[in-house]
Write an enzyme that holds these catalytic residues in place. Structure first.
Site, short mmCIF file in Angstrom:
data_model
loop_
_atom_site.label_atom_id
_atom_site.label_comp_id
_atom_site.label_asym_id
_atom_site.label_seq_id
_atom_site.Cartn_x
_atom_site.Cartn_y
_atom_site.Cartn_z
N GLU A 195 -5.74 -9.08 4.33
CA GLU A 195 -6.28 -7.92 3.62
C GLU A 195 -7.40 -8.33 2.69
O GLU A 195 -8.29 -7.56 2.39
CB GLU A 195 -5.18 -7.28 2.77
CG GLU A 195 -4.14 -6.51 3.53
CD GLU A 195 -2.98 -6.14 2.62
OE1 GLU A 195 -2.16 -7.03 2.34
OE2 GLU A 195 -2.91 -4.99 2.19
N ARG A 224 5.12 -19.51 1.52
CA ARG A 224 6.44 -18.96 1.23
C ARG A 224 7.39 -18.92 2.41
O ARG A 224 8.59 -18.77 2.25
CB ARG A 224 6.28 -17.58 0.56
CG ARG A 224 5.79 -17.75 -0.88
CD ARG A 224 5.32 -16.46 -1.49
NE ARG A 224 3.99 -16.11 -1.04
CZ ARG A 224 3.36 -15.01 -1.39
NH1 ARG A 224 3.95 -14.15 -2.17
NH2 ARG A 224 2.14 -14.77 -0.95
O1 LIG Z 1 0.56 -10.02 7.24
P1 LIG Z 1 -0.58 -10.61 6.45
O2 LIG Z 1 -1.62 -9.58 6.07
O3 LIG Z 1 -1.20 -11.76 7.18
O4 LIG Z 1 -0.01 -11.11 5.05
C1 LIG Z 1 1.17 -11.86 4.94
C2 LIG Z 1 0.90 -13.23 4.41
O5 LIG Z 1 0.34 -13.14 3.09
C3 LIG Z 1 1.09 -13.96 2.21
O6 LIG Z 1 0.63 -15.28 2.19
P2 LIG Z 1 -0.74 -15.70 1.51
O7 LIG Z 1 -1.85 -15.63 2.53
O8 LIG Z 1 -0.93 -14.90 0.27
O9 LIG Z 1 -0.53 -17.25 1.23
P3 LIG Z 1 0.55 -18.06 0.37
O10 LIG Z 1 1.91 -17.83 1.00
O11 LIG Z 1 0.07 -19.46 0.57
O12 LIG Z 1 0.49 -17.58 -1.04
C4 LIG Z 1 2.47 -13.94 2.79
O13 LIG Z 1 3.26 -15.03 2.33
C5 LIG Z 1 2.21 -13.99 4.28
O14 LIG Z 1 2.06 -15.33 4.75
N1 LIG Z 2 -0.06 -6.13 0.46
C1 LIG Z 2 0.61 -7.22 0.04
N2 LIG Z 2 1.50 -7.10 -0.96
C2 LIG Z 2 2.20 -8.18 -1.36
N3 LIG Z 2 2.05 -9.40 -0.87
C3 LIG Z 2 1.16 -9.54 0.11
N4 LIG Z 2 0.81 -10.63 0.82
C4 LIG Z 2 -0.14 -10.24 1.70
N5 LIG Z 2 -0.40 -8.92 1.61
C5 LIG Z 2 0.39 -8.47 0.62
#
Ligand SMILES: O=P(O)(O)OC[C@H]1O[C@H](OP(=O)(O)OP(=O)(O)O)[C@H](O)[C@@H]1O
Ligand SMILES: Nc1ncnc2[nH]cnc12
Length: 146
Positions: A69, A32
């Protein structure tokens, strides 16, 4: 993160580009971060570099594993995409634990780049992601109501 419209995206880009200068690379985190990184690159005259999930980039890469997480993941960047001493902004949609941004910072520091700042549309302060960014500034446009 739910739907965003053009006005939301423009708010983030303009609010951000008005306060940051002097970076030559906007680096977006898959997936994203790709919604905002290229627009910020265009707005500040920087080049855009993607940080991708494993096995997506065709060339030689360097990789950095990290914890979220809900498990572990890995980011990859093409070798040579960022040169030593280049000034980089790291762009993503959301910061929660900061694991993703901290992995991006480690990757960039391994190639000798200077991370100027990290920027996200949404920050979740209860998971204290900013504390994992090795002292790098974090710009967040909005935080959810507690
Ligand atoms: O601060 P953090 O705990 O690291 O979480 C934030 C990350 O989590 C989500 O991505 P995700 O890993 O879900 O991947 P995606 O964007 O490919 O769906 C979001 O877009 C961030 O990149
Ligand atoms: N706690 C959270 N809520 C929504 N999106 C997320 N992406 C990673 N951690 C998240």
């Amino acid at each position: 993160m739910g739907d965003i419209d053009e006005a939301d995206a423009e708010t983030f880009i303009q609010a951000y580009v008005n306060i940051v200068t002097g970076a030559c690379i906007s680096l977006g985190v898959e997936a994203r971060g790709f919604m905002f990184g290229p627009s910020i690159a265009l707005a500040i005259g920087a080049k855009f570099v993607p940080l991708r999930k494993p096995k997506k980039l065709p060339g030689e890469v360097i990789s950095e594993k990290y914890e979220l997480e809900y498990g572990t993941d890995c980011l990859e960047m093409h070798l040579g995409a960022v040169q030593p001493r280049e000034r980089v902004l790291v762009i993503d949609d959301l910061v929660a634990t900061g694991g993703t941004l901290s992995a991006a910072i480690r990757l960039l520091e391994r190639v000798g780049a200077e991370v100027v700042e990290c920027a996200c549309v949404i920050g979740l302060p209860e998971v204290k992601g900013e504390s994992r960014l090795n002292g790098k500034p974090l710009y967040v446009l909005v935080e959810p109501r507690q």
